[in-house]
Enzyme design. Structure first.
Site, PDB file in Angstrom:
ATOM      1  N   GLY A  11       0.842  -1.194   0.000  1.00  0.00           N
ATOM      2  CA  GLY A  11       0.000   0.000   0.000  1.00  0.00           C
ATOM      3  C   GLY A  11       0.874   1.238   0.000  1.00  0.00           C
ATOM      4  N   CYS A  12       0.365   2.303   0.561  1.00  0.00           N
ATOM      5  CA  CYS A  12       1.083   3.571   0.603  1.00  0.00           C
ATOM      6  C   CYS A  12       2.374   3.432   1.404  1.00  0.00           C
ATOM      7  CB  CYS A  12       0.196   4.643   1.236  1.00  0.00           C
ATOM      8  SG  CYS A  12       1.014   6.227   1.393  1.00  0.00           S
ATOM      9  N   PHE A  13       3.462   3.904   0.842  1.00  0.00           N
ATOM     10  CA  PHE A  13       4.744   3.758   1.533  1.00  0.00           C
ATOM     11  C   PHE A  13       4.823   4.547   2.827  1.00  0.00           C
ATOM     12  CE2 PHE A  13       6.498   6.286  -2.370  1.00  0.00           C
ATOM     13  CZ  PHE A  13       5.876   7.467  -1.989  1.00  0.00           C
ATOM     14  N   TRP A  14       3.996   5.565   3.004  1.00  0.00           N
ATOM     15  CA  TRP A  14       4.003   6.324   4.258  1.00  0.00           C
ATOM     16  C   TRP A  14       3.662   5.425   5.443  1.00  0.00           C
ATOM     17  CZ3 TRP A  14       0.318  10.706   2.289  1.00  0.00           C
ATOM     18  CH2 TRP A  14       0.981  11.489   1.338  1.00  0.00           C
ATOM     19  N   CYS A  15       2.747   4.466   5.238  1.00  0.00           N
ATOM     20  CA  CYS A  15       2.339   3.571   6.329  1.00  0.00           C
ATOM     21  C   CYS A  15       3.482   2.667   6.756  1.00  0.00           C
ATOM     22  CB  CYS A  15       1.141   2.714   5.896  1.00  0.00           C
ATOM     23  SG  CYS A  15      -0.346   3.640   5.508  1.00  0.00           S
TER      24      CYS A  15
END
Length: 178
Positions: A11-15
């Site tokens: 998913g989103c790399f920020w997570c």
């Protein structure tokens, strides 16, 4: 001190970045792109879904403190590996669940962890297992994103719950507070 590298997309790399930055034994986490066919892609190109890249994190870690297996067990706890090309409202191939292994030992460990996790989920695991490919660092504004923007909408409603779950489930694996 020996350092190993793990490259993971969930998913989103920020997570993923926010979680792994808090893990004992992790020396560095960087957000980037891997698994595509366009050299030096931009975030906008990756979001269009035409480059084939996944949003990933590249994690440098000390295997004497945290094992690759433990990294993967955390990975499968903080994202849904049963939804192809999707994590929640984030939809597209750039959000696919993927493990880019760097060695044959990482490949075998990943296979073992995927098999073990199959009993945890109600649907089949669709996580791709691929050899490490060309990696491109994401733009600077994506690095340390959750730390810099904890109150931003996506961070507050998507990233923060994943970090909270990690802190609860893996409390014994957290870095000491800075």
């Amino acid at each position: 001190m020996a350092t190993e590298t793990a490259t993971l997309g969930g998913g989103c790399f920020w997570c993923l970045e926010a979680v792994y930055q808090e893990l004992k034994g992790v020396q560095h986490v960087e957000s980037g792109y891997a698994g595509g066919h366009v050299p030096n892609p931009t975030y906008e190109q990756v979001c269009e879904g035409s480059t084939g890249h996944a949003e990933v994190v590249r994690v440098s870690f000390d295997p004497e403190i945290v094992s690759y297996r433990e990294l993967l067990e955390i990975f499968f706890t903080i994202h849904d590996p049963t939804t192809p090309n999707r994590q929640g409202n984030d939809v597209g191939t750039q959000y696919r669940s993927v493990i880019f292994y760097h060695t044959p030992a990482q490949q075998e460990t990943a296979r073992q962890v995927i098999a073990a996790m199959a009993n945890v989920w109600d649907a089949p695991i669709v996580t791709e297992l691929s050899p490490a490919q060309e990696y491109y660092k994401a733009e600077d504004y994506h690095q340390n994103y959750f730390r810099q923007h904890p109150l931003q909408g996506y961070c507050a409603f998507v990233v923060a719950p994943k970090v909270a779950k990690f802190r609860k489930v893996f409390a014994d694996k957290l870095n000491a507070p800075e």
